[in-house]
Design a protein around this motif. Structure first.
Motif, short mmCIF file in Angstrom:
data_model
loop_
_atom_site.label_atom_id
_atom_site.label_comp_id
_atom_site.label_asym_id
_atom_site.label_seq_id
_atom_site.Cartn_x
_atom_site.Cartn_y
_atom_site.Cartn_z
N GLU A 204 40.61 40.59 29.73
CA GLU A 204 40.33 40.40 31.16
C GLU A 204 40.55 41.70 31.94
O GLU A 204 39.72 42.08 32.79
N GLN A 205 41.62 42.40 31.67
CA GLN A 205 41.91 43.66 32.35
C GLN A 205 40.83 44.70 32.07
O GLN A 205 40.42 45.44 32.96
N ARG B 4 37.37 43.63 33.89
CA ARG B 4 37.38 43.73 35.35
C ARG B 4 37.07 45.16 35.81
O ARG B 4 36.67 45.36 36.95
N LYS B 5 37.24 46.11 34.92
CA LYS B 5 36.94 47.49 35.26
C LYS B 5 35.48 47.85 34.98
O LYS B 5 35.02 48.93 35.36
N GLN C 83 30.93 39.17 36.53
CA GLN C 83 32.28 38.73 36.84
C GLN C 83 32.39 37.20 36.91
O GLN C 83 33.45 36.64 36.70
N LEU D 20 33.44 35.95 33.63
CA LEU D 20 34.85 36.21 33.42
C LEU D 20 35.72 35.20 34.18
O LEU D 20 36.71 34.69 33.65
N GLU D 21 35.34 34.90 35.42
CA GLU D 21 36.10 33.94 36.21
C GLU D 21 36.08 32.55 35.57
O GLU D 21 37.07 31.81 35.60
#
Length: 204
Positions: free
Chosen positions: A61-62, A65-66, A72, A75-76
Motif C-alpha cells: 500500500e505504501q 500510493r506513491k 487509487q 487500492l482503496e
C-alpha cells in the motif's frame, strides 16, 4: 461359602467392568480433545498466513500510493476489504455456520481485491521499475496464495476427521456428554478459488 465366592466374583467383574469403562472413557475423551485441538491448530496456521499477508500489504500500500499513475480506487477497495477481513474474527471450535460463512465471505472479498493488485507489472508503471521492495512483496504475496490454499486444505481435513469422531458410535455418547460440537469447513466463496489458481503462476 459358595455364595461368598460368587459375591466376590461378581464384585470383581463389576470392578473390572468399571475399570474398562473408565479407561475407555478416558481414552476416548482424550482422543476427542486431541482431534479438536488438531483442527484448531490447523485454523491458527490460516490466521498466521493471513496476518503475514497484512504485513506485506501494508508495504505494498505504501509503495502504490506513491505511484501517481496507479488506479487509487483499486487500492482503496483493497484497503476496505482488508479492514473488513481483519474485523471479522471467529473461534472455529465455537461458532455457528453463519459466523463461519460471514468470516469466509470477508476473507473471499479480501482475496478478490488482492487479486486485482497481483496483476500489476513493473512494465506498466515506470515508477516501480527496479523497486526491490515491490518485487519482494509481490513474490511474498504470490507465495501466500498457495500457502493459504494449503492451510485451508489441512484445516478442512482436520475438521472432517474431528466431525467423524464426534458422530461415530460410541464416541458420540461422550461428545454429547462433554459438549463437543461440530466444527465447520472453511469453504472459499464462489469465484475466489478460481482466482487463487489464476494468480499462482503470474511470474512464470
Amino acid at each position: 461359602m459358595n455364595k461368598k465366592i460368587i459375591g466376590i466374583g461378581c464384585l470383581g467383574l463389576i470392578v473390572l467392568f468399571t475399570v474398562i469403562v473408565g479407561f475407555w472413557m478416558s481414552s476416548s475423551y482424550n482422543h476427542l480433545v486431541q482431534s479438536q485441538e488438531q483442527a484448531k491448530t490447523a485454523f491458527s496456521y490460516i490466521d498466521v498466513v493471513l496476518k503475514r499477508n497484512q504485513q506485506n500489504l501494508n508495504s505494498l500500500e505504501q509503495i502504490l500510493r506513491k505511484v501517481t499513475s496507479f488506479n487509487q480506487e483499486t487500492l482503496e477497495h483493497m484497503v476496505e476489504a482488508r479492514a473488513k477481513a481483519t474485523q471479522t474474527t471467529i473461534d472455529p471450535s465455537n461458532c455457528t455456520p453463519e459466523q463461519m460463512r460471514q468470516w469466509s465471505q470477508a476473507q473471499g472479498e479480501f482475496s478478490q481485491a488482492l487479486g486485482r493488485l497481483m496483476v500489476i507489472h513493473e512494465a506498466d508503471y515506470p515508477e516501480l521499475k527496479g523497486n526491490e521492495q515491490f518485487s519482494r512483496v509481490m513474490v511474498e504475496l504470490e507465495g501466500a496464495v498457495n500457502r493459504l490454499s494449503e492451510a485451508r486444505r489441512k484445516y478442512n481435513e482436520a475438521v472432517q476427521s474431528y466431525n467423524i469422531d464426534i458422530r461415530s458410535f460410541p464416541r458420540n455418547l461422550l461428545a454429547g456428554m462433554f459438549g463437543f460440537t461440530p466444527m465447520y469447513l472453511y469453504e472459499a466463496p464462489e469465484g475466489t478459488e478460481q482466482n487463487t489458481t489464476d494468480f499462482s503462476g503470474l511470474n512464470e
